[in-house]
Motif scaffolding. Structure first.
Motif, PDB file in Angstrom:
ATOM      1  N   ILE A   1       0.851  -1.185   0.000  1.00 40.37           N
ATOM      2  CA  ILE A   1       0.000   0.000   0.000  1.00 40.37           C
ATOM      3  C   ILE A   1       0.888   1.237   0.000  1.00 40.37           C
ATOM      4  O   ILE A   1       1.896   1.290   0.705  1.00 40.37           O
ATOM      5  CB  ILE A   1      -0.921   0.016   1.238  1.00 40.37           C
ATOM      6  CG1 ILE A   1      -1.848  -1.206   1.232  1.00 40.37           C
ATOM      7  CG2 ILE A   1      -1.741   1.301   1.301  1.00 40.37           C
ATOM      8  CD1 ILE A   1      -2.836  -1.253   0.092  1.00 40.37           C
ATOM      9  N   GLN A   2       0.506   2.234  -0.772  1.00 41.62           N
ATOM     10  CA  GLN A   2       1.301   3.463  -0.832  1.00 41.62           C
ATOM     11  C   GLN A   2       1.162   4.210   0.495  1.00 41.62           C
ATOM     12  O   GLN A   2       0.062   4.551   0.924  1.00 41.62           O
ATOM     13  CB  GLN A   2       0.835   4.347  -1.982  1.00 41.62           C
ATOM     14  CG  GLN A   2       1.736   5.550  -2.228  1.00 41.62           C
ATOM     15  CD  GLN A   2       1.277   6.366  -3.416  1.00 41.62           C
ATOM     16  OE1 GLN A   2       0.179   6.905  -3.428  1.00 41.62           O
ATOM     17  NE2 GLN A   2       2.109   6.448  -4.435  1.00 41.62           N
ATOM     18  N   ASN A   3       2.300   4.474   1.142  1.00 44.17           N
ATOM     19  CA  ASN A   3       2.253   5.140   2.443  1.00 44.17           C
ATOM     20  C   ASN A   3       2.325   6.657   2.291  1.00 44.17           C
ATOM     21  O   ASN A   3       2.320   7.192   1.172  1.00 44.17           O
ATOM     22  CB  ASN A   3       3.351   4.612   3.374  1.00 44.17           C
ATOM     23  CG  ASN A   3       4.755   5.026   2.948  1.00 44.17           C
ATOM     24  OD1 ASN A   3       4.958   5.824   2.024  1.00 44.17           O
ATOM     25  ND2 ASN A   3       5.754   4.496   3.626  1.00 44.17           N
ATOM     26  N   LYS A   4       2.413   7.362   3.417  1.00 40.39           N
ATOM     27  CA  LYS A   4       2.367   8.824   3.395  1.00 40.39           C
ATOM     28  C   LYS A   4       3.577   9.442   2.719  1.00 40.39           C
ATOM     29  O   LYS A   4       3.555  10.619   2.365  1.00 40.39           O
ATOM     30  CB  LYS A   4       2.246   9.357   4.822  1.00 40.39           C
ATOM     31  CG  LYS A   4       3.396   8.973   5.741  1.00 40.39           C
ATOM     32  CD  LYS A   4       3.143   9.439   7.160  1.00 40.39           C
ATOM     33  CE  LYS A   4       4.259   9.008   8.098  1.00 40.39           C
ATOM     34  NZ  LYS A   4       3.989   9.435   9.495  1.00 40.39           N
ATOM     35  N   TYR A   5       4.652   8.645   2.529  1.00 34.00           N
ATOM     36  CA  TYR A   5       5.843   9.149   1.843  1.00 34.00           C
ATOM     37  C   TYR A   5       5.802   8.860   0.345  1.00 34.00           C
ATOM     38  O   TYR A   5       6.748   9.151  -0.378  1.00 34.00           O
ATOM     39  CB  TYR A   5       7.105   8.529   2.445  1.00 34.00           C
ATOM     40  CG  TYR A   5       7.260   8.783   3.922  1.00 34.00           C
ATOM     41  CD1 TYR A   5       7.515  10.066   4.406  1.00 34.00           C
ATOM     42  CD2 TYR A   5       7.137   7.751   4.842  1.00 34.00           C
ATOM     43  CE1 TYR A   5       7.652  10.302   5.765  1.00 34.00           C
ATOM     44  CE2 TYR A   5       7.272   7.978   6.202  1.00 34.00           C
ATOM     45  CZ  TYR A   5       7.525   9.256   6.652  1.00 34.00           C
ATOM     46  OH  TYR A   5       7.652   9.487   8.006  1.00 34.00           O
ATOM     47  N   GLY A   6       4.709   8.228  -0.118  1.00 27.70           N
ATOM     48  CA  GLY A   6       4.582   7.917  -1.544  1.00 27.70           C
ATOM     49  C   GLY A   6       5.223   6.609  -1.938  1.00 27.70           C
ATOM     50  O   GLY A   6       5.325   6.302  -3.127  1.00 27.70           O
ATOM     51  N   LEU A   7       5.658   5.802  -0.951  1.00 26.03           N
ATOM     52  CA  LEU A   7       6.307   4.532  -1.236  1.00 26.03           C
ATOM     53  C   LEU A   7       5.320   3.384  -1.094  1.00 26.03           C
ATOM     54  O   LEU A   7       4.479   3.386  -0.196  1.00 26.03           O
ATOM     55  CB  LEU A   7       7.480   4.307  -0.275  1.00 26.03           C
ATOM     56  CG  LEU A   7       8.564   5.379  -0.250  1.00 26.03           C
ATOM     57  CD1 LEU A   7       9.602   5.050   0.820  1.00 26.03           C
ATOM     58  CD2 LEU A   7       9.229   5.508  -1.613  1.00 26.03           C
ATOM     59  N   MET A   8       5.412   2.404  -1.980  1.00 24.64           N
ATOM     60  CA  MET A   8       4.612   1.197  -1.860  1.00 24.64           C
ATOM     61  C   MET A   8       5.257   0.296  -0.815  1.00 24.64           C
ATOM     62  O   MET A   8       6.409  -0.125  -0.972  1.00 24.64           O
ATOM     63  CB  MET A   8       4.523   0.472  -3.204  1.00 24.64           C
ATOM     64  CG  MET A   8       3.693   1.191  -4.251  1.00 24.64           C
ATOM     65  SD  MET A   8       1.928   1.193  -3.805  1.00 24.64           S
ATOM     66  CE  MET A   8       1.229   2.020  -5.244  1.00 24.64           C
ATOM     67  N   VAL A   9       4.544   0.015   0.259  1.00 25.34           N
ATOM     68  CA  VAL A   9       5.104  -0.749   1.378  1.00 25.34           C
ATOM     69  C   VAL A   9       4.284  -2.006   1.616  1.00 25.34           C
ATOM     70  O   VAL A   9       3.070  -1.934   1.811  1.00 25.34           O
ATOM     71  CB  VAL A   9       5.134   0.102   2.670  1.00 25.34           C
ATOM     72  CG1 VAL A   9       5.666  -0.721   3.832  1.00 25.34           C
ATOM     73  CG2 VAL A   9       5.980   1.347   2.461  1.00 25.34           C
ATOM     74  N   GLN A  10       4.972  -3.153   1.582  1.00 28.53           N
ATOM     75  CA  GLN A  10       4.316  -4.409   1.914  1.00 28.53           C
ATOM     76  C   GLN A  10       4.471  -4.635   3.410  1.00 28.53           C
ATOM     77  O   GLN A  10       5.562  -4.488   3.951  1.00 28.53           O
ATOM     78  CB  GLN A  10       4.941  -5.564   1.136  1.00 28.53           C
ATOM     79  CG  GLN A  10       4.148  -6.858   1.224  1.00 28.53           C
ATOM     80  CD  GLN A  10       4.533  -7.836   0.138  1.00 28.53           C
ATOM     81  OE1 GLN A  10       5.682  -7.880  -0.274  1.00 28.53           O
ATOM     82  NE2 GLN A  10       3.589  -8.636  -0.329  1.00 28.53           N
ATOM     83  N   PRO A  11       3.399  -4.969   4.121  1.00 30.40           N
ATOM     84  CA  PRO A  11       3.489  -5.043   5.578  1.00 30.40           C
ATOM     85  C   PRO A  11       4.417  -6.145   6.062  1.00 30.40           C
ATOM     86  O   PRO A  11       4.457  -7.235   5.503  1.00 30.40           O
ATOM     87  CB  PRO A  11       2.038  -5.317   6.006  1.00 30.40           C
ATOM     88  CG  PRO A  11       1.411  -5.975   4.822  1.00 30.40           C
ATOM     89  CD  PRO A  11       2.048  -5.328   3.632  1.00 30.40           C
ATOM     90  N   ASP A  12       5.189  -5.832   7.089  1.00 32.02           N
ATOM     91  CA  ASP A  12       5.942  -6.826   7.830  1.00 32.02           C
ATOM     92  C   ASP A  12       6.067  -6.334   9.265  1.00 32.02           C
ATOM     93  O   ASP A  12       5.634  -5.224   9.600  1.00 32.02           O
ATOM     94  CB  ASP A  12       7.316  -7.119   7.206  1.00 32.02           C
ATOM     95  CG  ASP A  12       8.224  -5.896   7.116  1.00 32.02           C
ATOM     96  OD1 ASP A  12       8.119  -4.996   7.984  1.00 32.02           O
ATOM     97  OD2 ASP A  12       9.048  -5.825   6.197  1.00 32.02           O
ATOM     98  N   THR A  13       6.650  -7.135  10.117  1.00 31.85           N
ATOM     99  CA  THR A  13       6.723  -6.799  11.540  1.00 31.85           C
ATOM    100  C   THR A  13       7.401  -5.467  11.766  1.00 31.85           C
ATOM    101  O   THR A  13       6.957  -4.651  12.582  1.00 31.85           O
ATOM    102  CB  THR A  13       7.469  -7.909  12.302  1.00 31.85           C
ATOM    103  OG1 THR A  13       6.777  -9.141  12.130  1.00 31.85           O
ATOM    104  CG2 THR A  13       7.553  -7.586  13.780  1.00 31.85           C
ATOM    105  N   SER A  14       8.488  -5.213  11.035  1.00 32.45           N
ATOM    106  CA  SER A  14       9.279  -4.003  11.239  1.00 32.45           C
ATOM    107  C   SER A  14       8.525  -2.747  10.841  1.00 32.45           C
ATOM    108  O   SER A  14       8.448  -1.788  11.615  1.00 32.45           O
ATOM    109  CB  SER A  14      10.593  -4.097  10.452  1.00 32.45           C
ATOM    110  OG  SER A  14      11.329  -2.901  10.566  1.00 32.45           O
ATOM    111  N   ASN A  15       7.943  -2.726   9.621  1.00 29.76           N
ATOM    112  CA  ASN A  15       7.316  -1.472   9.187  1.00 29.76           C
ATOM    113  C   ASN A  15       5.952  -1.235   9.821  1.00 29.76           C
ATOM    114  O   ASN A  15       5.460  -0.108   9.818  1.00 29.76           O
ATOM    115  CB  ASN A  15       7.255  -1.363   7.650  1.00 29.76           C
ATOM    116  CG  ASN A  15       6.496  -2.491   6.988  1.00 29.76           C
ATOM    117  OD1 ASN A  15       5.434  -2.881   7.441  1.00 29.76           O
ATOM    118  ND2 ASN A  15       7.048  -3.021   5.889  1.00 29.76           N
TER     119      ASN A  15
END
Length: 585
Positions: free
Chosen positions: A283-297
């Motif tokens: 999902i595109q986050n507030k910084y404009g990056l596509m981020v796949q969920p994991d424990t760290s993020n």
């Protein structure tokens, strides 16, 4: 001598870095009964913590009221009851942030209630992540792979009962659909991109009035009149409809998604990750990056908007704090973390626990009695390296936990932006502290002695404070050609690594200081990079070296390229064909 706030931040670190979270928990010295209540999302965790704490401290008087909502918890802990029968709480549980009409804060920790004189201490107790999922290997999976993930506008269109016209009127970006058929009766994967299948998107998820549904609703929709089409299914033809499939049974949802490869759904990340049939959608986050969920993020709230902190809001009253200190000492222990995980949440990070215990003046926090914040507000701004951001965040939160009158703002931009802004030569406004994950360049500043630097282009000079060490690791697969050859070589030199990754051919490399002895058996062909070119030995066969690394969007990428491809000003970069983390894990 008056010490500026920016300097006090670093002095404060010496105390904070010596603190560890206590494994033991004290029992309350007061018989005060503490009433807790609010969010139903936090009810399972509050129940688990209270019951386990009472096993240790049998005289503990923490009474958990029936679950309601975060809004009720906020209202009652602020003693703003809307009925004569609604009593005040000592601790309110919230699965969201405070709203402006409820309370205000200067530092994010101490909150002043609106409409009453109560002050609240916000304690971050856990983090929760919601995952958007599709069937692994299905039509939906193929499409989101082509797209690289989904934007929030795309996700909103997929789930909303609004027409295209209504969406646009409430801030939706129509360009999120590259192949829009302008037909409100259809929601096809192909409307997101022409390369996707012309198949209807089947929507599913948790039922209405469940915590996950409310979380998804709050973060996805922009209008109070908007909802998922549950009561009014979408009509996709004269006699065909698309019905929202909602279930509170995780296995039922998994079976539906796996059997309907055009479907999309949402539920807890900690549940989704356990099923191979499901793939979490970036999902595109507030910084404009596509981020796949994991424990760290999720724990770091980089997977926005579908990761969030859960809070217990404690009335800042002496008797209440005395009654709750031991409770939170237990809550932030190893056993407390196990209980957090047992209800599907992520424990608070260690440094955040220290901040919380410091706020509560509890064991495991920092002793702030002898620390002087100074009399002035001393607001200042930090900008620069995203790599250094976590360090700045930790220190800033620890500092403002004590010095609530000091405002600290952090801006990213990268090391070069940090150097320019602290020197006052950037197009952006100057800052008091610049963060850098590299050394100064001659074009930026000249050093007097390795600590003091005179800025180029301004009359500013800065003091360099070394705060941490970062390292990268070059890795390869075990029991592979790469391992055999590197073992035979005894390791790799920087020149060998540069030859592997650089876009320059060997002639260009030699012109820019490269030692050609690094490739003892070169075949002279710039289109190949073979293990055999490093050494003529059976352990180094004539097999192409496959290179990979972190995405160019990461600061780690910049760190690596600065050392491995140093002639970037003359056009040297990483050669094509590199598989980045975003493309293949």
């Amino acid at each position: 001598m008056k010490i500026p706030a920016a300097s006090l931040l670093f002095l404060f670190l010496a105390e904070a870095m010596t603190t560890t979270v206590s494994a033991a928990a004290s029992c309350p010295s007061t018989s005060t009964t503490v009433n807790m209540g609010g969010s139903k999302d936090l009810q399972p965790l509050a129940t688990a913590w209270i019951n386990a704490y009472k096993e240790k401290c049998t005289d503990s008087n923490i009474a958990l009221e029936p679950a309601t909502h975060s809004t009720v918890g906020a209202r009652r802990v602020c003693n703003q009851g809307n009925t004569a029968n609604e009593t005040a709480l000592h601790v309110g549980t919230l699965s969201r942030e405070w709203k402006d009409e409820e309370a205000t804060s200067d530092n994010g920790f101490h909150w002043k209630c609106s409409g009453s004189d109560r002050e609240i201490i916000q304690v971050d107790v856990a983090t929760y992540g919601l995952s958007i999922v599709v069937a692994t290997g299905g039509v939906a999976h193929d499409c989101v792979s082509i797209l690289g993930g989904l934007t929030m506008d795309q996700l909103r269109w997929i789930y909303s009962d609004f027409t295209r016209e209504q969406l646009i009127a409430t801030g939706w970006d129509p360009s999120s659909l590259e192949n829009d058929d302008k037909d409100d009766s259809t929601h096809l994967w192909s409307e997101l991109d022409a390369r996707c299948a012309k198949e209807e998107i089947l929507i599913s998820g948790k039922p209405r009035d469940t915590p996950d549904y409310e979380f998804f609703y709050d973060e996805t929709f922009k209008s109070k009149d908007e909802d998922i089409p549950i009561d009014t299914p979408r009509k996709t033809g004269p006699a065909t409809y698309v019905q929202y499939t909602g279930s509170d049974n995780d296995l039922e949802l998994v079976q539906f998604i796996a059997g309907s490869t055009t479907a999309i759904s949402f539920f807890a990340y900690n549940t989704a990750k356990d099923y191979d049939q499901l793939t979490s959608v970036p999902i595109q986050n507030k910084y404009g990056l596509m981020v796949q969920p994991d424990t760290s993020n999720i724990a770091g709230l980089d997977y926005t908007p579908f990761s969030r902190k859960m809070h217990m809001e404690v009335w800042n009253d002496g008797d209440v704090l005395d009654a709750m200190k031991g409770f939170f000492e237990f809550a932030f222990s190893k056993k407390g973390d196990e209980l957090v995980e047992s209800v599907g949440y992520f424990p608070t990070r260690k440094w955040e626990k220290v901040v919380m215990l410091t706020l509560l003046d509890a064991e495991g926090g920092v002793n702030l009695e002898d620390f002087d914040c100074g009399s002035d507000s001393g607001d200042f701004e930090i900008a620069g390296s995203l790599t250094a951001h976590p360090v700045a965040q930790v220190w800033s939160e620890m500092y403002t936990a004590k010095c609530s009158h000091v405002g600290i703002k952090y801006r990213g931009g990268g090391s070069s932006k940090g150097a320019g802004r602290v020197c006052g030569v950037s197009k952006s406004s100057s800052v008091e502290i610049g963060t850098m994950s590299r050394d100064w360049r001659d074009s930026e500043a000249v050093t007097r002695n390795g600590y003091y630097y005179d800025c180029v282009g301004s009359d500013r000079y800065v003091v360099q404070v070394d705060v941490a060490i970062e390292a990268l690791v070059v890795t390869y697969k075990r029991d592979s050609v790469a391992e055999d050859c590197i073992d035979r070589l005894g390791g790799l030199t920087i020149d060998q690594l540069r030859w592997m990754y650089s876009s320059f051919d060997e002639t260009q490399l030699r012109q820019h200081g490269w030692d050609s002895r690094a490739v003892m058996n070169s075949d002279g062909d710039p289109t190949t990079h073979l293990w055999s070119e490093l050494m003529n030995h059976p352990d180094c066969p004539a097999t192409e070296i496959k290179i990979s690394g972190i995405s160019s969007e990461s600061t780690i990428y910049d760190f690596f390229t600065e050392f491995v491809t140093p002639s970037f000003k003359d056009g040297e970069e990483l050669r094509t064909g590199i598989v980045t983390k975003d493309e293949e894990e």
